[in-house]
Design an enzyme around this catalytic site. Structure first.
Site, PDB file in Angstrom:
ATOM      1  N   CYS B 146     -68.800   1.490  38.649  1.00  0.00           N
ATOM      2  CA  CYS B 146     -67.414   2.419  38.657  1.00  0.00           C
ATOM      3  C   CYS B 146     -66.370   1.263  39.852  1.00  0.00           C
ATOM      4  CB  CYS B 146     -67.862   3.846  39.657  1.00  0.00           C
ATOM      5  SG  CYS B 146     -68.786   4.553  38.283  1.00  0.00           S
ATOM      6  N   HIS B 277     -61.580   8.591  44.600  1.00  0.00           N
ATOM      7  CA  HIS B 277     -62.460   7.923  43.462  1.00  0.00           C
ATOM      8  C   HIS B 277     -62.193   9.969  42.940  1.00  0.00           C
ATOM      9  CE1 HIS B 277     -65.407   5.777  40.774  1.00  0.00           C
ATOM     10  NE2 HIS B 277     -66.023   6.760  41.723  1.00  0.00           N
ATOM     11  N   HIS B 311     -63.586  10.042  33.649  1.00  0.00           N
ATOM     12  CA  HIS B 311     -63.691   8.494  35.248  1.00  0.00           C
ATOM     13  C   HIS B 311     -63.432   7.351  33.511  1.00  0.00           C
ATOM     14  CE1 HIS B 311     -65.858   5.814  37.702  1.00  0.00           C
ATOM     15  NE2 HIS B 311     -66.578   6.319  38.188  1.00  0.00           N
TER      16      HIS B 311
END
Lengths: 206, 381
Positions: B146, B277, B311
């Site tokens: 990620c 994030h 995401h």
């Protein structure tokens, strides 16, 4: 940096054999990779139960790092934040991907396998084992090319971002596997090869 | 030094960064309910591009490319068209970020043919995308879970700093597939509804799909519209703790933030806002709060766009960096769609809705499986 970086040690795993600094230290049984990996793990004489939960790529990387660093103090003088690992491979996590996909088709996906469907997890396992808390980067490339990797690590070493690093190639697919890891850091030992693209590429190829 | 010369976002909220930025500022969210991964399961909430999404026709026939590759091509084309950066020059490097590339092909293909095996290689996608643009050098591909997008930008900045290239085109994409949805669901990491980043009642992530591109140049770009923004520093760290759970202390993300700020020669109190994030999982967001405190930036306004765009995995770092650059240029704080109430015991100064702010320094952070963390510092000149 006090002196130019040198290749401190190498480990290569291919064809069910482990070589450290070019010397064969283990020739495993013929058979599957997991069988060979188990033999290599036992040969190390360590207790690390997590090894058995790893996928093939992570086992390959773990073993290469273990044979590279075992009984050495290559990382001992370097703070965890100044240890790093930069590696490349061709097939990303495709071996785990296809195994995981088989679980999806069966509608029984396992989180324990899903996590390995990322190629940098193999680096994460090495970071955990060896206390590497600095740069960790996984590139995907068709073939191992030392030049961009050496240049990349060189700049990190020169900037002081890293003091001692692991670099190399960790690739596993149903069509074959290859691990090549080296440790690089400052050394005044003229017997050690300089950290140059030519030297690294040659060590990869032999 | 690396200057941001141009950028693009292709998301469910728009096919340009300006369109996505405007929609995000307006508080819109693309997160919606979709059918269960497996029959009889729970519905899935995600941010998906329309099934009808097609690349612009002026790019020529792209039917031979997969959807993932089309997204990359369309994003790169729109971004580079705004600049004089020449992808056919050996002085321009293409850096791609993705976690899973063409993995969505497995959703529909029961048999693994040789062709499919080839298409699943990230090097296949990077090769065909580079060939489309006539890029002479093999593109670099970063696959670091990620943080891939953040990591790719940092790689590009370093390549420019080394003098090897004059310009870097950094692009990332990932699509929502049964493969990835089923995995996060198996982890019990998916939210039961629209996600709630940095909120006390957060319960998991929404996955999203997007592509984004940032064009970086080693010198001040000529065609730049608006205030100049540069990527001033960045760093990557590893927790060395667990492959699928974040650090217990946040110290390693804090280390990356500290290194990134040091690289930019800026103190912690210079950070005007943080584009976090903010995946809205209980563990990630709590870890970030600890890290921000350790890094001395806990009091700064922080936002997450995961509630608006989901995401987007390998694209996320690029999407969120582009939005941060636009926020710096337009004097805005990014909002946090889905935010409910402060998380305990370490509440953050969450930027819940868009607001005017004269910001100069933006901090972008990311964390991912494998224990990796990344931090970037963007500065408006």
């Amino acid at each position: 940096m006090l002196s130019a970086p040198r290749i401190l040690r190498t480990c290569s795993i291919a064809d069910h054999a482990v070589r450290v600094n070019g010397q064969r230290v283990l020739a495993g049984p013929t058979g599957s990779f997991p069988e060979f990996a188990e033999t290599a793990y036992r040969n190390l004489g360590i207790e690390y139960p997590k090894f058995h939960k790893m996928d093939n790529l992570a086992k390959l990387g773990f073993l290469a790092a273990e044979f590279l660093l075992t009984d050495t103090d290559l990382l001992a003088g370097t703070a965890p934040e100044r240890r790093g690992i930069v590696a490349a491979n061709a097939t990303s996590s495709l071996d785990a991907d296809l195994r995981y996909q088989a679980q999806v088709v069966q509608q029984r996906p396992s989180p324990a396998l899903f996590v390995y469907t990322l190629p940098n997890i193999a680096l994460g396992e090495i970071c955990i084992r060896h206390g590497i808390k600095g740069e960790n980067m996984l590139f995907v490339a068709a073939n191992y090319e030392a030049a961009p990797q050496v240049s990349y690590l060189d700049s990190l070493l020169a900037a002081g971002t890293l003091t001692t690093a692991l670099g190399g190639w960790l690739d596993f697919s149903t069509r074959g596997y290859r691990a090549f890891l080296y440790a690089v850091g400052a050394s005044t030992d003229p017997a050690l090869p300089a950290f140059s693209p030519d030297n690294v590429q040659q060590l990869f190829s032999t | 030094m690396a200057y941001i010369a141009a950028h693009n976002i292709i998301s469910p909220l728009g096919d340009t960064s300006a369109a996505t930025f405007a929609a995000v500022l307006a508080g819109r969210s693309a997160v919606a309910e979709y059918p269960p991964v497996f029959a009889g399961g729970e519905p899935v909430w995600a941010s998906k591009l329309s099934a009808d999404w097609q690349p612009p026709t002026q790019l020529g026939p792209l039917s031979e490319y997969t959807r993932f590759e089309q997204l990359l091509i369309a994003s790169i084309a729109e971004a580079t068209a705004q600049t004089e950066v020449d992808l056919t020059s050996p002085r321009t490097v293409l850096v791609l970020a993705t976690t899973k590339g063409n993995i969505g092909l497995l959703d529909d293909e029961p048999q693994l043919t040789d062709d499919l095996f080839e298409q699943l290689q990230l090097t296949h996608s990077s090769r065909v995308v580079a060939a489309y643009f006539g890029s002479p050098a093999a593109p670099m591909v970063v696959s670091n879970a990620c943080i891939s997008g953040v990591a790719a930008l940092l790689v590009a900045q370093r390549l420019l700093a080394s003098g090897q290239y004059d310009a870097a085109v950094v692009a990332g994409a990932d699509t929502v597939s049964r493969f990835v949805l089923s995995g996060f669901q198996a982890f019990q990491a998916l939210s039961a509804g629209p996600c709630r980043p940095f909120s006390e009642d957060r319960d998991g992530i929404n996955l999203g799909e997007a592509a984004a591109t940032m064009v970086l140049t080693a010198t001040t770009p000529a065609a730049m519209v608006g205030p100049v923004v540069r990527l001033a520093g960045g760093a990557i760290s590893n927790d060395a703790n667990h492959i699928s759970g974040p650090s217990r202390t946040g110290q390693e993300l804090a280390n990356a933030i500290g290194e990134a700020l040091a690289g930019a020669a800026l103190p912690a109190d210079s950070v005007d806002f943080i584009a976090g994030h903010g995946t809205a999982t209980p563990f990630n967001d709590a870890m970030e709060a600890k890290a921000f405190a350790l890094a001395g930036v806990a009091g700064r306004p922080v936002s997450s766009v995961k509630g608006a765009l989901g995401h987007t995995l390998g694209a996320a770092g690029l999407v969120e960096s582009v939005l941060s650059v636009l926020a710096l240029q337009h004097g805005q704080l990014l909002p946090t769609a889905g935010y409910s109430q402060p998380m305990q015991p370490q509440p953050l100064a969450v930027s819940a809705v868009a607001a005017a702010a004269n910001s100069r320094v933006a901090l972008k952070t990311a964390s991912g499986f494998g224990g990796c963390n990344g931090a970037l510092v963007f500065v408006r000149e």
